[in-house]
Motif scaffolding. Structure first.
Motif, PDB file in Angstrom:
ATOM      1  N   TYR A 130       0.858  -1.178   0.000  1.00  0.00           N
ATOM      2  CA  TYR A 130       0.000   0.000   0.000  1.00  0.00           C
ATOM      3  C   TYR A 130       0.898   1.233   0.000  1.00  0.00           C
ATOM      4  O   TYR A 130       1.821   1.336   0.808  1.00  0.00           O
ATOM      5  N   ASN A 131       0.661   2.179  -0.898  1.00  0.00           N
ATOM      6  CA  ASN A 131       1.532   3.354  -1.018  1.00  0.00           C
ATOM      7  C   ASN A 131       0.896   4.629  -0.461  1.00  0.00           C
ATOM      8  O   ASN A 131       1.253   5.722  -0.881  1.00  0.00           O
ATOM      9  N   SER A 132      -0.031   4.514   0.444  1.00  0.00           N
ATOM     10  CA  SER A 132      -0.801   5.596   1.082  1.00  0.00           C
ATOM     11  C   SER A 132      -1.890   6.167   0.184  1.00  0.00           C
ATOM     12  O   SER A 132      -2.635   7.035   0.609  1.00  0.00           O
ATOM     13  N   GLU A 133      -1.972   5.685  -1.050  1.00  0.00           N
ATOM     14  CA  GLU A 133      -3.057   6.079  -1.948  1.00  0.00           C
ATOM     15  C   GLU A 133      -3.870   4.880  -2.410  1.00  0.00           C
ATOM     16  O   GLU A 133      -5.087   4.946  -2.442  1.00  0.00           O
ATOM     17  N   HIS A 134      -3.171   3.812  -2.786  1.00  0.00           N
ATOM     18  CA  HIS A 134      -3.856   2.612  -3.280  1.00  0.00           C
ATOM     19  C   HIS A 134      -2.935   1.400  -3.133  1.00  0.00           C
ATOM     20  O   HIS A 134      -1.740   1.532  -2.868  1.00  0.00           O
TER      21      HIS A 134
END
Length: 72
Positions: A45-49
Motif C-alpha cells: 500500500y503506497n498511502s493512496e492505493h
C-alpha cells in the motif's frame, strides 16, 4: 509454442501496477500470449492505493530449469 516471446519481449517480466481491472487484464493478456505465472503475487500500500506485482516467465528451457530448481 514458439521458443521466444512475441514482439521481442523478454522471457522474464515483472508486471506492476495499481490493483485494479487494468492490471488484471495485463496479466491475463500475458498469459494468453503464452507466459506462465512465476511465484506468488505481491502487494503493498503506497498511502493512496494497493500496488501489486506479478512475475511471469516465457516457457523455455531456461525458465523451466528455474521453476524446477525453486521446487527443490
Amino acid at each position: 509454442m514458439i521458443n521466444r516471446p512475441p514482439d521481442d519481449l523478454p522471457i522474464y517480466r515483472l508486471l506492476t501496477g495499481k490493483d485494479d481491472a487494468a492490471f488484471c487484464r495485463r496479466v491475463s493478456e500475458a498469459l494468453a500470449l503464452g507466459y506462465r505465472l512465476y511465484g506468488s503475487p505481491s502487494a503493498t500500500y503506497n498511502s493512496e492505493h494497493v500496488v501489486v506485482a506479478q512475475a511471469i516467465v516465457w516457457p523455455c528451457p531456461e525458465t523451466d530449469r528455474l521453476q524446477s530448481d525453486s521446487t527443490r
